[in-house]
Scaffold this motif. Structure first.
Motif, PDB file in Angstrom:
ATOM      1  N   THR A 101       0.840  -1.203   0.000  1.00  0.00           N
ATOM      2  CA  THR A 101       0.000   0.000   0.000  1.00  0.00           C
ATOM      3  C   THR A 101       0.876   1.255   0.000  1.00  0.00           C
ATOM      4  N   LEU A 102       1.899   1.219   0.870  1.00  0.00           N
ATOM      5  CA  LEU A 102       2.786   2.381   0.994  1.00  0.00           C
ATOM      6  C   LEU A 102       3.523   2.635  -0.326  1.00  0.00           C
ATOM      7  N   MET A 103       3.895   1.547  -0.997  1.00  0.00           N
ATOM      8  CA  MET A 103       4.668   1.698  -2.234  1.00  0.00           C
ATOM      9  C   MET A 103       3.839   2.407  -3.309  1.00  0.00           C
ATOM     10  N   VAL A 104       2.571   2.003  -3.458  1.00  0.00           N
ATOM     11  CA  VAL A 104       1.718   2.666  -4.447  1.00  0.00           C
ATOM     12  C   VAL A 104       1.670   4.167  -4.133  1.00  0.00           C
ATOM     13  N   LEU A 105       1.477   4.487  -2.830  1.00  0.00           N
ATOM     14  CA  LEU A 105       1.360   5.889  -2.409  1.00  0.00           C
ATOM     15  C   LEU A 105       2.656   6.668  -2.679  1.00  0.00           C
ATOM     16  N   VAL A 106       3.792   6.079  -2.248  1.00  0.00           N
ATOM     17  CA  VAL A 106       5.080   6.770  -2.350  1.00  0.00           C
ATOM     18  C   VAL A 106       5.484   6.961  -3.820  1.00  0.00           C
ATOM     19  N   VAL A 107       5.284   5.914  -4.646  1.00  0.00           N
ATOM     20  CA  VAL A 107       5.640   6.024  -6.069  1.00  0.00           C
ATOM     21  C   VAL A 107       4.778   7.108  -6.727  1.00  0.00           C
ATOM     22  N   PHE A 108       3.493   7.161  -6.336  1.00  0.00           N
ATOM     23  CA  PHE A 108       2.597   8.164  -6.912  1.00  0.00           C
ATOM     24  C   PHE A 108       3.046   9.581  -6.509  1.00  0.00           C
ATOM     25  N   LEU A 109       3.409   9.741  -5.227  1.00  0.00           N
ATOM     26  CA  LEU A 109       3.872  11.063  -4.764  1.00  0.00           C
ATOM     27  C   LEU A 109       5.181  11.449  -5.466  1.00  0.00           C
ATOM     28  N   HIS A 110       6.064  10.452  -5.688  1.00  0.00           N
ATOM     29  CA  HIS A 110       7.329  10.692  -6.404  1.00  0.00           C
ATOM     30  C   HIS A 110       7.022  11.179  -7.828  1.00  0.00           C
ATOM     31  N   MET A 111       6.021  10.547  -8.451  1.00  0.00           N
ATOM     32  CA  MET A 111       5.639  10.978  -9.806  1.00  0.00           C
ATOM     33  C   MET A 111       5.126  12.424  -9.774  1.00  0.00           C
ATOM     34  N   LEU A 112       4.301  12.757  -8.754  1.00  0.00           N
ATOM     35  CA  LEU A 112       3.790  14.133  -8.658  1.00  0.00           C
ATOM     36  C   LEU A 112       4.939  15.126  -8.512  1.00  0.00           C
ATOM     37  N   ARG A 113       5.932  14.755  -7.683  1.00  0.00           N
ATOM     38  CA  ARG A 113       7.095  15.649  -7.474  1.00  0.00           C
ATOM     39  C   ARG A 113       7.826  15.892  -8.802  1.00  0.00           C
ATOM     40  N   THR A 114       8.096  14.813  -9.533  1.00  0.00           N
ATOM     41  CA  THR A 114       8.848  14.981 -10.784  1.00  0.00           C
ATOM     42  C   THR A 114       8.010  15.768 -11.799  1.00  0.00           C
ATOM     43  N   PHE A 115       6.676  15.580 -11.753  1.00  0.00           N
ATOM     44  CA  PHE A 115       5.802  16.320 -12.672  1.00  0.00           C
ATOM     45  C   PHE A 115       5.831  17.824 -12.344  1.00  0.00           C
ATOM     46  N   PHE A 116       5.696  18.146 -11.046  1.00  0.00           N
ATOM     47  CA  PHE A 116       5.586  19.564 -10.676  1.00  0.00           C
ATOM     48  C   PHE A 116       6.877  20.341 -10.901  1.00  0.00           C
TER      49      PHE A 116
END
Ligand code: HEM
Length: 229
Positions: A101-116
């Motif tokens: 569960t944490l991995m899905v969340l963390v990878v998604f947040l990492h993607m948001l960071r790289t996008f922003f």
């Protein structure tokens, strides 16, 4: 005054020098860990957190395969055995369960960071594309792992999930049958999902993380954008 002679290198130093001369360990260390990086912030740690979670999932997953049995007759009981009888089985399974569960969340947040910060732009397009594939793999890992406990929740969640695949226009019914390994969820679905979960997806994950990190090291990371006055 006489100078004290420098001590002879010990066995550890000598062994390291021997290996370094042949393997280029200092070079690897300098390139991977001692490379120059811009001043960043905590959001830049999410990629490393994803890497550590991936390693944790691989280790705990490998430990779970020691007792887990991927057959409809034994899957549920083998999980009960892991939880109640195996020493620290509950801990290993708990880490694997919450780690997913944490991995899905963390990878998604990492993607948001790289996008922003616009890290998907030149020259990091391929880093971004390998990232998109990594996100898809993490989702397939989560979905395929959900069926493995073979309890009511797992069965019905997979029933709903595969029905959603079936709703795709034209090719949906075919894709659903491929995912289920037949018209209904059964023994073939379980072994298909198990194969995906422990072989195909982890192999793809490891290879793509390797390419992703190679590109991160080769190109270097972005610096956080600054407000221009
Ligand atoms: C298992 C999943 C992933 C792992 C292990 C991973 C790992 C990493 C690491 C360690 C870094 C360098 C440190 C950092 O910027 O945080 C990084 C950078 C990067 N990642 Fe990922 N990543 C994953 C998924 C993704 C996803 C889903 C995307 C986007 C769709 C993505 C796009 C990028 C980009 C564009 C960079 C360069 C960032 C920059 O230059 O500032 N990654 N990744």
């Amino acid at each position: 005054m006489t100078e004290t002679p420098s001590p002879e290198p010990g066995i550890v130093d000598k062994t390291f020098q021997w290996l370094d001369e042949r393997l280029g360990l200092t070079n690897v260390w300098d390139t991977v860990f001692a490379r120059m990086v811009p001043e960043t912030n905590w959001f830049y740690t999410l990629g490393s957190a994803s890497t550590i979670l991936a390693i944790l999932q691989l280790i705990t997953g490998m430990l779970l395969t020691i007792y887990y049995v991927p057959s409809p007759d034994h899957a549920y009981d083998s999980i009960q055995y892991i939880m109640n009888e195996v020493a620290f089985g509950w801990l290993i399974r708990g880490i694997h369960h919450w780690g997913a569960t944490l991995m899905v969340l963390v990878v998604f947040l990492h993607m948001l960071r790289t996008f922003f910060v616009g890290a998907y732009k030149y020259p990091r397009e391929i880093t971004w594309l390998t990232g998109v594939a990594l996100l898809a793999i993490v989702m397939v890992l989560g979905f395929s792992g959900y069926l493995l406990p073979w309890n009511q929740r797992a069965y019905w969640a997979t029933s709903v999930g595969t029905s959603i695949i079936g709703a795709v226009p034209v090719v949906g019914p075919l894709l659903m049958e491929i995912a289920r390994g037949g018209p209904a969820i059964g023994a073939v679905t379980l072994s298909r999902f198990y194969g995906l979960h422990v072989w195909w997806m982890p192999l793809a994950l490891l290879s793509l993380i390797g390419i992703h990190l190679y590109l991160v090291i080769r190109i270097g990371i972005t610096s956080p954008p600054e407000r221009s006055e």
